[in-house]
Motif scaffolding. Structure first.
Motif, PDB file in Angstrom:
ATOM      1  N   TYR A 157      11.636  -6.553  -5.761  1.00  0.00           N
ATOM      2  CA  TYR A 157      11.465  -7.094  -4.232  1.00  0.00           C
ATOM      3  C   TYR A 157       9.099  -7.334  -4.793  1.00  0.00           C
ATOM      4  O   TYR A 157       9.417  -8.244  -5.499  1.00  0.00           O
ATOM      5  N   VAL A 158       9.140  -5.984  -5.499  1.00  0.00           N
ATOM      6  CA  VAL A 158       8.090  -5.811  -5.552  1.00  0.00           C
ATOM      7  C   VAL A 158       7.463  -7.153  -6.751  1.00  0.00           C
ATOM      8  O   VAL A 158       6.387  -7.540  -6.902  1.00  0.00           O
ATOM      9  N   LEU A 159       8.230  -7.225  -8.227  1.00  0.00           N
ATOM     10  CA  LEU A 159       7.865  -8.230  -8.508  1.00  0.00           C
ATOM     11  C   LEU A 159       7.676 -10.098  -8.667  1.00  0.00           C
ATOM     12  O   LEU A 159       6.995 -10.268  -9.312  1.00  0.00           O
ATOM     13  N   SER A 160       8.669  -9.689  -7.974  1.00  0.00           N
ATOM     14  CA  SER A 160       8.025 -11.563  -6.759  1.00  0.00           C
ATOM     15  C   SER A 160       6.725 -11.254  -5.968  1.00  0.00           C
ATOM     16  O   SER A 160       6.405 -12.015  -5.846  1.00  0.00           O
ATOM     17  N   GLN A 161       6.709  -9.804  -5.314  1.00  0.00           N
ATOM     18  CA  GLN A 161       5.514 -10.410  -3.988  1.00  0.00           C
ATOM     19  C   GLN A 161       4.535 -10.103  -5.050  1.00  0.00           C
ATOM     20  O   GLN A 161       3.628 -10.509  -4.367  1.00  0.00           O
ATOM     21  N   ILE A 162       4.348  -9.432  -6.335  1.00  0.00           N
ATOM     22  CA  ILE A 162       2.781  -9.526  -6.736  1.00  0.00           C
ATOM     23  C   ILE A 162       2.808 -11.700  -7.237  1.00  0.00           C
ATOM     24  O   ILE A 162       1.153 -11.602  -6.933  1.00  0.00           O
ATOM     25  N   SER A 163       3.638 -12.023  -7.758  1.00  0.00           N
ATOM     26  CA  SER A 163       4.091 -13.610  -8.160  1.00  0.00           C
ATOM     27  C   SER A 163       3.627 -14.151  -6.855  1.00  0.00           C
ATOM     28  O   SER A 163       1.965 -15.033  -7.127  1.00  0.00           O
ATOM     29  N   GLN A 164       4.236 -13.996  -5.720  1.00  0.00           N
ATOM     30  CA  GLN A 164       3.431 -14.890  -4.661  1.00  0.00           C
ATOM     31  C   GLN A 164       2.194 -14.140  -4.410  1.00  0.00           C
ATOM     32  O   GLN A 164       1.360 -15.432  -3.779  1.00  0.00           O
ATOM     33  N   GLU A 220       0.851  -1.107  -0.035  1.00  0.00           N
ATOM     34  CA  GLU A 220      -0.197  -0.657  -0.394  1.00  0.00           C
ATOM     35  C   GLU A 220       0.564   1.499   0.192  1.00  0.00           C
ATOM     36  O   GLU A 220       1.911   0.988   0.185  1.00  0.00           O
ATOM     37  N   TYR A 221       0.254   2.541  -0.419  1.00  0.00           N
ATOM     38  CA  TYR A 221       0.907   3.165  -0.395  1.00  0.00           C
ATOM     39  C   TYR A 221       1.786   3.643   0.910  1.00  0.00           C
ATOM     40  O   TYR A 221       2.818   4.664   1.156  1.00  0.00           O
ATOM     41  N   ASN A 222       0.916   3.530   2.027  1.00  0.00           N
ATOM     42  CA  ASN A 222       1.478   4.046   3.024  1.00  0.00           C
ATOM     43  C   ASN A 222       2.386   2.794   3.865  1.00  0.00           C
ATOM     44  O   ASN A 222       2.668   3.386   5.327  1.00  0.00           O
ATOM     45  N   ASN A 223       2.541   2.047   2.939  1.00  0.00           N
ATOM     46  CA  ASN A 223       3.561   0.778   3.680  1.00  0.00           C
ATOM     47  C   ASN A 223       3.634   0.530   2.027  1.00  0.00           C
ATOM     48  O   ASN A 223       4.380  -0.383   1.668  1.00  0.00           O
ATOM     49  N   PRO A 224       5.271   1.103   1.479  1.00  0.00           N
ATOM     50  CA  PRO A 224       5.779   0.923   0.135  1.00  0.00           C
ATOM     51  C   PRO A 224       6.369   0.360   0.467  1.00  0.00           C
ATOM     52  O   PRO A 224       7.166  -0.137   1.462  1.00  0.00           O
ATOM     53  N   CYS A 225       6.969  -0.629  -1.016  1.00  0.00           N
ATOM     54  CA  CYS A 225       8.403  -1.394  -0.358  1.00  0.00           C
ATOM     55  C   CYS A 225       9.014  -0.309  -0.755  1.00  0.00           C
ATOM     56  O   CYS A 225       9.222   0.502  -1.081  1.00  0.00           O
TER      57      CYS A 225
END
Length: 608
Positions: A160-167, A150-155
């Motif tokens: 890292y984001v690319l892997s977390q979306i898949s996860q 979220e915008y108030n808890n960004p990566c």
């Protein structure tokens, strides 16, 4: 295959708790569904005006993996059919994450407490956007940890984001998902090293990078900022194609981002697109204060070398850009295969662009395109080219090389080209340079004017200049005369050029192909080129040469003139003779002024 459910109804039966759910579809499961198998797919579902006595006006789900199924793909794509986020009533699609056996044991109150709108399952994070923030000065700092998004808890990083979306969506960091959305925090993001995106590495077909909460009701104002930090270290670019590069046909789409850089000089493009079947979309992107200095060959700030691909730019601004050394362009489009490229620009601005032409005199400080194999370039919606300058090249703003034998298209529907300039290479005559202050249009093959694929009717030109010819437009093509005569009074050629008010040297050309033109010296070009207006009108006369026989004897004999030109009418010529006198210093100045003057000899001043 699409299936429609229209005006279906689920009626509640008095005294029977489990009735009245799912006006169109009632889906239940007694065991765990495995979402990654993608055996349950409702993306072709059409729902209209269905009702349910209790909940789920169009669909109600009872399954333990309802949340996981809703998160598959992007924004509930396997669940929602024609349901529209933010527009459809949320009670259209509802469900509860339990087995059917457990559902039968619940009271109506318990069901209401545990069920949810399906949109709430797939809209996590909001807008399906994973946000990143990596600046130390940010009030909300990013951290690469489970749950960031979220915008108030960004990566912190895009990798890292690319892997977390898949996860989260597919259950594995290497699993494929149809689309990934990355949000740039309002505090900005620093690009500290080049990024490479591909289907195999990014595990997606589509990658969207956008400003914070773009497309939601909480979208940030203005643009998010992305800054390239090269730190004057060439090692950051060694072996890299671009700071943002794509391959394998992945779609890259950017929205509302201001791209800037530190005080370094780049040697590689900012965006580099290669391979076939690719898409690059830029929507409201700004590139400002960029310096590119390619060391080996010309490059573009946006460098596209593709086959069977698309490029779309809308409401983008490119300004204060300088390209040096081997030269290049803001947008450079090359065809790498045998299929077409479609490039469209809507409402874009190119301001204060300065570039060097390549070794073959090819310029186009803003746009260079090899229009081959039926490719298309469309410029529309009030695009602006202002103070775009090419040095040692042709085409101050645009250079386009067309295969006229193909089913190409080049259309300027609405664009202004103002105060652009083409400067010549004073150190050599070949290849020719300094032609086409705004546009240089050339190519190979014979254009068929009846196809109307070449249309500059929306071109607005003002105060452009070229050191050689074609202050605003210079055209090199074999069928030049035929093109100019297509339509009414040069309608596909002249834009806002006025037959009576504009200088005739604004738009010029030569009926040659590109290879022949490149072998001509300036004198040969001057002798063979034409003002384009001469091709579509017979009302202008041009003087080619004048010979005078002067009788110096005492015999009273008239002067004998030999005058050659085009569009001249016999007995409709006025000649003004001026007697200067002896060669005094004053008269020598007068001779010089007279030689530089422009005398109107046709039509006569009295209008006859």
């Amino acid at each position: 295959m699409q299936k429609q459910f229209r005006k279906w109804c689920a009626v509640s039966t008095p005294g029977y708790v489990l009735s009245g759910y799912g006006g169109g579809i009632y889906l239940m499961s007694v065991s765990d569904y495995i979402p990654s198998q993608r055996k349950l797919n409702f993306n072709g579902l059409k729902m209209y005006n269905n009702t349910a006595g209790k909940t789920g006006q169009s669909m109600y789900l009872i399954m333990t993996k309802v949340a996981e199924w809703c998160r598959m793909g992007i924004a509930g794509e396997y669940v929602k059919g024609n349901y529209s986020d933010g527009i459809s009533n949320q009670n259209e699609l509802q469900g509860i994450p339990i087995t059917y056996t457990a559902f039968t044991q619940l009271s109506s109150t318990q069901i209401n407490q545990q069920q949810k709108y399906l949109e709430d399952y797939w809209n996590i994070p909001k807008g399906s956007i994973w946000h990143v923030s990596n600046r130390n000065i940010a009030l909300i700092k990013g951290n690469d940890q489970s749950g960031c998004a979220e915008y108030n808890n960004p990566c912190k990083t895009i990798d890292y984001v690319l892997s977390q979306i898949s996860q989260l969506k597919e259950g594995s960091i290497t699993a494929y998902t149809s689309e990934k959305r990355i949000g740039i925090s309002q505090y900005g993001y620093d690009l500290q090293s080049p990024m490479q995106f591909s289907k195999s590495v990014s595990h997606s077909n589509i990658l969207k990078i956008m400003k914070q909460l773009y497309g939601t009701d909480q979208v940030m104002n203005g643009q998010a900022e992305m800054k390239i930090l090269k730190n004057n270290d060439d090692n950051n670019e060694n072996g890299k194609l671009g700071w943002i590069s794509t391959s394998e046909g992945i779609e890259l789409r950017l929205y509302y981002i201001n791209i800037i850089m530190d005080d370094s000089q780049l040697s590689i493009p900012i965006i580099y697109i290669q391979d076939s079947d690719s898409v690059l979309e830029l929507n409201s992107i700004t590139f400002t204060g960029i310096t590119l200095s390619p060391s080996i060959e010309p490059k573009g700030i946006i460098h596209i070398i593709v086959d069977n691909s698309q490029f779309i730019a809308q409401s983008c601004i490119f300004e204060n850009i300088n390209i040096e050394e081997q030269g290049g362009n803001v947008i450079r489009i090359l065809n790498s295969g045998s299929n077409s490229i479609t490039a469209t620009l809507y409402g874009c601005q190119f301001n204060n662009i300065s570039c060097i032409g390549d070794s073959n005199g090819r310029g186009g400080s803003s746009i260079y395109m090899e229009n081959q194999h039926g490719s298309k370039l469309i410029i529309d919606d009030s695009c602006q080219f202002y103070k775009c300058i090419i040095d040692k090249g042709n085409g101050g703003a645009i250079y386009i090389d067309i295969d006229f034998d193909s089913e190409f298209e080049f259309k300027i529907a609405n664009a202004t080209i103002r105060e652009c300039e083409a400067k010549s290479d004073t150190s050599k005559d070949l290849p020719p340079t300094g032609y086409g202050g705004g546009i240089f249009l050339t190519g190979s093959g014979d254009y068929d004017p009846s196809t109307k694929r070449l249309d500059l009717s929306g071109m607005q030109i003002l105060d452009n200049s070229a050191e050689k010819s074609g202050q605003s437009l210079y055209v090199v093509m074999t069928k030049l005369q035929e093109w100019c005569r297509t339509g009414t009074q040069g309608q596909y050629v002249k834009g806002n050029y006025s037959d009576t008010l504009s200088n005739s040297n604004e738009i010029e050309g030569i009926p040659k192909d590109q290879s022949s033109f490149n072998t001509l010296n300036p004198q040969e070009i001057q002798a063979q080129q034409n003002h384009l207006q001469y091709f579509w009108t017979s009302q202008i006369a041009s003087l080619i040469s004048v010979g005078v026989i002067l009788n110096v004897s005492n015999t009273d004999a008239p002067l004998q003139f030999s005058i050659k030109g085009r569009g001249m009418i016999q007995d409709k010529l006025c000649v003004k003779l001026i007697e200067i006198g002896s060669k005094t210093s004053v008269n020598l100045i007068l001779i010089q002024k007279q030689a530089n003057a422009i005398e109107v000899v046709y039509p006569p001043e009295d209008g006859s």
